[in-house]
Design an enzyme around this catalytic site. Structure first.
Site, PDB file in Angstrom:
ATOM      1  N   LYS A  84      -1.652 -15.990  -3.836  1.00  0.00           N
ATOM      2  CA  LYS A  84      -1.176 -15.376  -2.588  1.00  0.00           C
ATOM      3  C   LYS A  84      -2.237 -14.437  -1.827  1.00  0.00           C
ATOM      4  CE  LYS A  84       1.346 -10.912  -2.106  1.00  0.00           C
ATOM      5  NZ  LYS A  84       0.266 -10.006  -2.327  1.00  0.00           N
ATOM      6  N   ASN A  85      -2.915 -13.528  -2.650  1.00  0.00           N
ATOM      7  CA  ASN A  85      -3.844 -13.020  -2.069  1.00  0.00           C
ATOM      8  C   ASN A  85      -5.404 -13.525  -1.538  1.00  0.00           C
ATOM      9  OD1 ASN A  85      -2.209 -10.810  -2.288  1.00  0.00           O
ATOM     10  ND2 ASN A  85      -3.178  -9.872  -4.196  1.00  0.00           N
TER      11      ASN A  85
ATOM     12  N   ARG B  84       1.222  -6.664   4.310  1.00  0.00           N
ATOM     13  CA  ARG B  84      -0.180  -5.608   4.276  1.00  0.00           C
ATOM     14  C   ARG B  84      -1.181  -6.545   4.800  1.00  0.00           C
ATOM     15  NH1 ARG B  84      -1.260  -0.802   3.615  1.00  0.00           N
ATOM     16  NH2 ARG B  84      -3.488  -0.638   3.237  1.00  0.00           N
TER      17      ARG B  84
ATOM     18  N   PRO C  66      -4.711   4.115   2.712  1.00  0.00           N
ATOM     19  CA  PRO C  66      -5.424   4.086   3.705  1.00  0.00           C
ATOM     20  C   PRO C  66      -6.349   2.944   4.177  1.00  0.00           C
ATOM     21  CG  PRO C  66      -6.590   5.486   2.073  1.00  0.00           C
ATOM     22  CD  PRO C  66      -5.154   4.921   1.487  1.00  0.00           C
ATOM     23  N   ILE C  67      -6.741   2.632   5.515  1.00  0.00           N
ATOM     24  CA  ILE C  67      -7.732   1.557   5.813  1.00  0.00           C
ATOM     25  C   ILE C  67      -8.841   2.155   6.266  1.00  0.00           C
ATOM     26  CG2 ILE C  67      -5.853  -0.253   5.929  1.00  0.00           C
ATOM     27  CD1 ILE C  67      -5.964   0.105   9.060  1.00  0.00           C
ATOM     28  N   ASP C  68      -9.430   3.254   5.997  1.00  0.00           N
ATOM     29  CA  ASP C  68     -10.426   3.937   6.677  1.00  0.00           C
ATOM     30  C   ASP C  68     -11.422   3.147   6.270  1.00  0.00           C
ATOM     31  OD1 ASP C  68      -9.555   4.880   3.854  1.00  0.00           O
ATOM     32  OD2 ASP C  68     -11.602   5.911   3.919  1.00  0.00           O
ATOM     33  N   GLN C  69     -11.841   2.495   5.219  1.00  0.00           N
ATOM     34  CA  GLN C  69     -12.871   1.770   4.720  1.00  0.00           C
ATOM     35  C   GLN C  69     -13.192   0.496   5.731  1.00  0.00           C
ATOM     36  OE1 GLN C  69     -15.365   3.084   2.790  1.00  0.00           O
ATOM     37  NE2 GLN C  69     -13.856   4.652   2.964  1.00  0.00           N
TER      38      GLN C  69
ATOM     39  N   ILE D 277      -6.262   2.618  -9.844  1.00  0.00           N
ATOM     40  CA  ILE D 277      -6.478   1.995  -8.358  1.00  0.00           C
ATOM     41  C   ILE D 277      -5.064   2.610  -7.524  1.00  0.00           C
ATOM     42  CG2 ILE D 277      -6.399  -0.011  -7.010  1.00  0.00           C
ATOM     43  CD1 ILE D 277      -8.688  -0.179  -9.035  1.00  0.00           C
TER      44      ILE D 277
HETATM   45  N1  EPU Z   1      -8.583   2.211  -0.208  1.00  0.00           N
HETATM   46  C1  EPU Z   1      -8.909   3.237   0.631  1.00  0.00           C
HETATM   47  N2  EPU Z   1      -9.357   3.020   1.873  1.00  0.00           N
HETATM   48  C2  EPU Z   1      -9.365   1.823   2.414  1.00  0.00           C
HETATM   49  C3  EPU Z   1      -9.067   0.665   1.340  1.00  0.00           C
HETATM   50  C4  EPU Z   1      -8.428   1.007   0.181  1.00  0.00           C
HETATM   51  O1  EPU Z   1      -8.880   4.316   0.129  1.00  0.00           O
HETATM   52  O2  EPU Z   1      -9.830   1.412   3.612  1.00  0.00           O
HETATM   53  C5  EPU Z   1      -8.112   2.500  -1.719  1.00  0.00           C
HETATM   54  C6  EPU Z   1      -6.725   2.048  -1.744  1.00  0.00           C
HETATM   55  O3  EPU Z   1      -5.896   3.112  -1.602  1.00  0.00           O
HETATM   56  C7  EPU Z   1      -6.944   1.964  -3.297  1.00  0.00           C
HETATM   57  C8  EPU Z   1      -7.760   1.187  -3.676  1.00  0.00           C
HETATM   58  O4  EPU Z   1      -8.952   1.532  -2.587  1.00  0.00           O
HETATM   59  O5  EPU Z   1      -6.538   3.063  -3.998  1.00  0.00           O
HETATM   60  C9  EPU Z   1      -8.053  -0.293  -3.622  1.00  0.00           C
HETATM   61  O6  EPU Z   1      -7.438  -0.791  -2.535  1.00  0.00           O
HETATM   62  P1  EPU Z   1      -7.826  -2.235  -2.157  1.00  0.00           P
HETATM   63  O7  EPU Z   1      -8.167  -2.219  -0.689  1.00  0.00           O
HETATM   64  O8  EPU Z   1      -8.600  -3.106  -2.925  1.00  0.00           O
HETATM   65  O9  EPU Z   1      -6.318  -2.958  -1.796  1.00  0.00           O
HETATM   66  P2  EPU Z   1      -5.647  -3.953  -0.629  1.00  0.00           P
HETATM   67  O10 EPU Z   1      -6.825  -4.714  -0.237  1.00  0.00           O
HETATM   68  O11 EPU Z   1      -4.972  -3.293   0.260  1.00  0.00           O
HETATM   69  C10 EPU Z   1      -5.418  -5.774  -2.251  1.00  0.00           C
HETATM   70  C11 EPU Z   1      -4.182  -6.678  -2.822  1.00  0.00           C
HETATM   71  C12 EPU Z   1      -3.318  -5.999  -3.595  1.00  0.00           C
HETATM   72  C13 EPU Z   1      -3.934  -5.160  -5.005  1.00  0.00           C
HETATM   73  C14 EPU Z   1      -5.179  -4.622  -4.368  1.00  0.00           C
HETATM   74  C15 EPU Z   1      -6.120  -4.083  -5.589  1.00  0.00           C
HETATM   75  C16 EPU Z   1      -3.862  -8.101  -1.121  1.00  0.00           C
HETATM   76  C17 EPU Z   1      -3.136  -8.433   0.175  1.00  0.00           C
HETATM   77  N3  EPU Z   1      -3.435  -7.343  -1.603  1.00  0.00           N
HETATM   78  O12 EPU Z   1      -4.885  -4.856  -1.692  1.00  0.00           O
HETATM   79  O13 EPU Z   1      -2.156  -6.546  -4.304  1.00  0.00           O
HETATM   80  O14 EPU Z   1      -3.068  -4.435  -5.579  1.00  0.00           O
HETATM   81  O15 EPU Z   1      -6.122  -5.435  -3.536  1.00  0.00           O
HETATM   82  O16 EPU Z   1      -6.274  -5.036  -6.410  1.00  0.00           O
HETATM   83  O17 EPU Z   1      -4.932  -8.815  -1.377  1.00  0.00           O
HETATM   84  C18 EPU Z   1      -0.026  -7.249  -4.888  1.00  0.00           C
HETATM   85  O18 EPU Z   1      -0.467  -8.437  -4.762  1.00  0.00           O
HETATM   86  O19 EPU Z   1       1.112  -6.909  -5.220  1.00  0.00           O
HETATM   87  C19 EPU Z   1      -0.811  -6.298  -4.332  1.00  0.00           C
HETATM   88  C20 EPU Z   1      -0.492  -5.017  -3.893  1.00  0.00           C
END
Ligand code: EPU
Length: 430
Positions: free
Chosen positions: A22-23, A93, A123-126, A327
């Site tokens: 999925k991801n 997401r 957040p998506i600040d990064q 996380i």
């Molecule tokens: N974070 C920030 N700022 C950002 C981005 C992330 O502070 O700009 C923090 C997040 O809040 C979190 C950590 O960094 O604490 C990791 O977040 P990440 O960005 O890696 O997560 P994501 O890309 O939003 C993906 C998966 C999630 C999975 C996470 C961690 C997708 C669509 N989603 O989310 O999958 O939990 O990586 O591995 O790829 C799921 O499949 O159930 C799911 C939630």
């Protein structure tokens, strides 16, 4: 609207085949718009997040042809950068990958902030930091992000947080930028490698994926190609945990065992026997499972996406286990529901403390997010009596045919329609 019903206590035996990740899929579909000719994606999982993204791509002008259940051809040659402020983008997401892909292709995008599972603040600040470093002006107005650049120029970007989404999104924006981009402190998840493989086959120049420094040299154009998606390590992990919880002998087919090492190590510690044969794993749970502590970490650490299902398994172990999620420190909405089933679990800060119980008891429970749904299904398989699980649309966002797969393994599991008046029509035995 449907709900899942489970009569617990039946042992699982047989083989289950794992679908495409999925991801990965949810990033590969937006990535396809960067090409100027047809991209074929094979091995797509049949889940609602994929349907939603496919439909968004059609809304922006892509021609999407479904070849078979798992294969689509995306012709992006007529895609336009129309604003996508809300609606479908808020269903998941991963719609945020359209930001990087549209910015990369058109140098502009207007996209609603993403939805998806609520796991605490996300957040998506990064992502924004990366887009700005590449030269985009980013405005956040009324729940949507407006991105615009005269041109995108390669840059050196250090991620303050290791983020899957930010790493992929910056790659998507940078592959067509002028010059060289470096992403430092990049995430290393297998799905990132899968996306980079697609982009490379489209003509992108990317090095270092799978390490924490990714180097990209921008190219002028990207072309179509064919790509087969990697197997879903989280779907595989979910069935492995279900097998450890309630299995006799279960074969998990179409997996990359190396993607699951942290989970397999913990299961072995608990006393689960695991045999590996190429792309198959044979799971044989022990008589008594030992308690273990887990701490979620970025890949290759224990995945946060398996923390919730694993917590259900730990309710069956002997002793006390501590589950810490580093996380998503608040990813514990499933705990209240597990407690309804007689689980002895309490949350303290970013940890859940699980004390093994003799038996869970079937109850009415509600899904709050995708992996909480998987956790409740596993708990239902283990419990005495009937478990009724509502709000299962979360589960259908990420698991293809979960009820059918478990039924084939011997579980007594079925779906029922939820009538508005709360009456139900039984589909048992159909
Ligand atoms: N974070 C920030 N700022 C950002 C981005 C992330 O502070 O700009 C923090 C997040 O809040 C979190 C950590 O960094 O604490 C990791 O977040 P990440 O960005 O890696 O997560 P994501 O890309 O939003 C993906 C998966 C999630 C999975 C996470 C961690 C997708 C669509 N989603 O989310 O999958 O939990 O990586 O591995 O790829 C799921 O499949 O159930 C799911 C939630």
């Amino acid at each position: 609207m449907e709900k899942i019903m489970i009569e617990g206590g039946h042992l699982l035996e047989g083989k289950v085949r794992i679908n495409g990740a999925k991801n990965s899929a949810v990033a590969l579909i937006p990535a396809a718009i960067l090409a100027d000719s047809t991209v074929t994606l094979d091995g797509l999982p049949n889940i609602s997040d994929v349907d939603t993204l496919q439909s968004i791509l059609e809304d922006i002008g892509a021609k999407v042809v479904q070849d078979s259940k798992q294969k689509i051809h995306i012709d992006p040659s007529s895609v336009v950068s129309i604003p996508l402020p809300n609606g479908k983008v808020q269903k998941l997401r991963a719609s945020y990958y359209l930001m990087g892909a549209m910015l990369g292709k058109f140098k502009r995008a207007a996209i609603g902030l993403p939805g998806g599972c609520y796991l605490g603040p996300r957040p998506i600040d990064q992502h924004i930091k990366g887009f700005e470093a590449l030269g985009a002006k980013v405005k956040n107005e009324k729940g949507a992000l407006y991105l615009e650049a005269e041109e995108l120029r390669g840059a050196r970007i250090y991620l303050d947080v290791v983020s899957v989404g930010a790493t992929i999104n910056i790659m998507l924006a940078a592959v067509l930028a002028k010059g060289k981009t470096t992403i430092e402190n990049a995430a290393k998840e297998p799905e990132i490698i899968d996306v980079a493989t697609l982009l490379t086959n489209m003509g992108a120049k990317i090095k270092g994926v799978g390490t924490d420094i990714i180097r990209i040299e921008g190219v002028d154009r990207l072309h179509g190609c064919k790509h087969t998606i990697i197997p879903d390590r989280i779907e595989a992990g979910t069935y492995i945990i279900a097998a450890a919880a309630q299995g006799k002998e279960v074969v998990i087919d179409n997996v990359i065992p190396e993607h699951l090492e942290s989970l397999l190590a913990k299961l072995r510690e608990m006393g689960v026997a695991i045999e590996q044969h190429n792309d198959q794993l044979l799971i044989k749970p022990g008589e008594k499972l030992k308690s273990v502590d887990i701490k979620t970490l970025v890949y290759p650490g224990f995945p946060t996406d398996l923390q919730q299902p694993f917590t259900s398994l730990l309710t069956k172990s002997k002793g006390t286990s501590i589950v810490t999620d580093t996380i998503y420190t608040a990813r514990f909405k499933h705990i209240d529901e597990l407690r309804r089933m007689n689980a002895k679990v309490k949350v303290e800060g970013s940890a859940a403390i699980v004390t093994g119980t003799e038996k869970l008891e079937g109850a009415k429970v509600k899904v709050t997010d995708l992996r909480a749904g998987a956790a409740l299904v596993i708990a239902g398989l283990m419990a005495d009596g009937i478990t009724e699980i509502t709000e299962i649309d979360h589960i259908d966002r990420g698991y293809e045919d979960i009820t059918e797969n478990l039924r084939r393994l011997g579980a007594k599991i079925w779906r029922e329609k939820v009538m508005e008046s709360n009456e139900t029509i039984s589909m048992k035995g159909l």
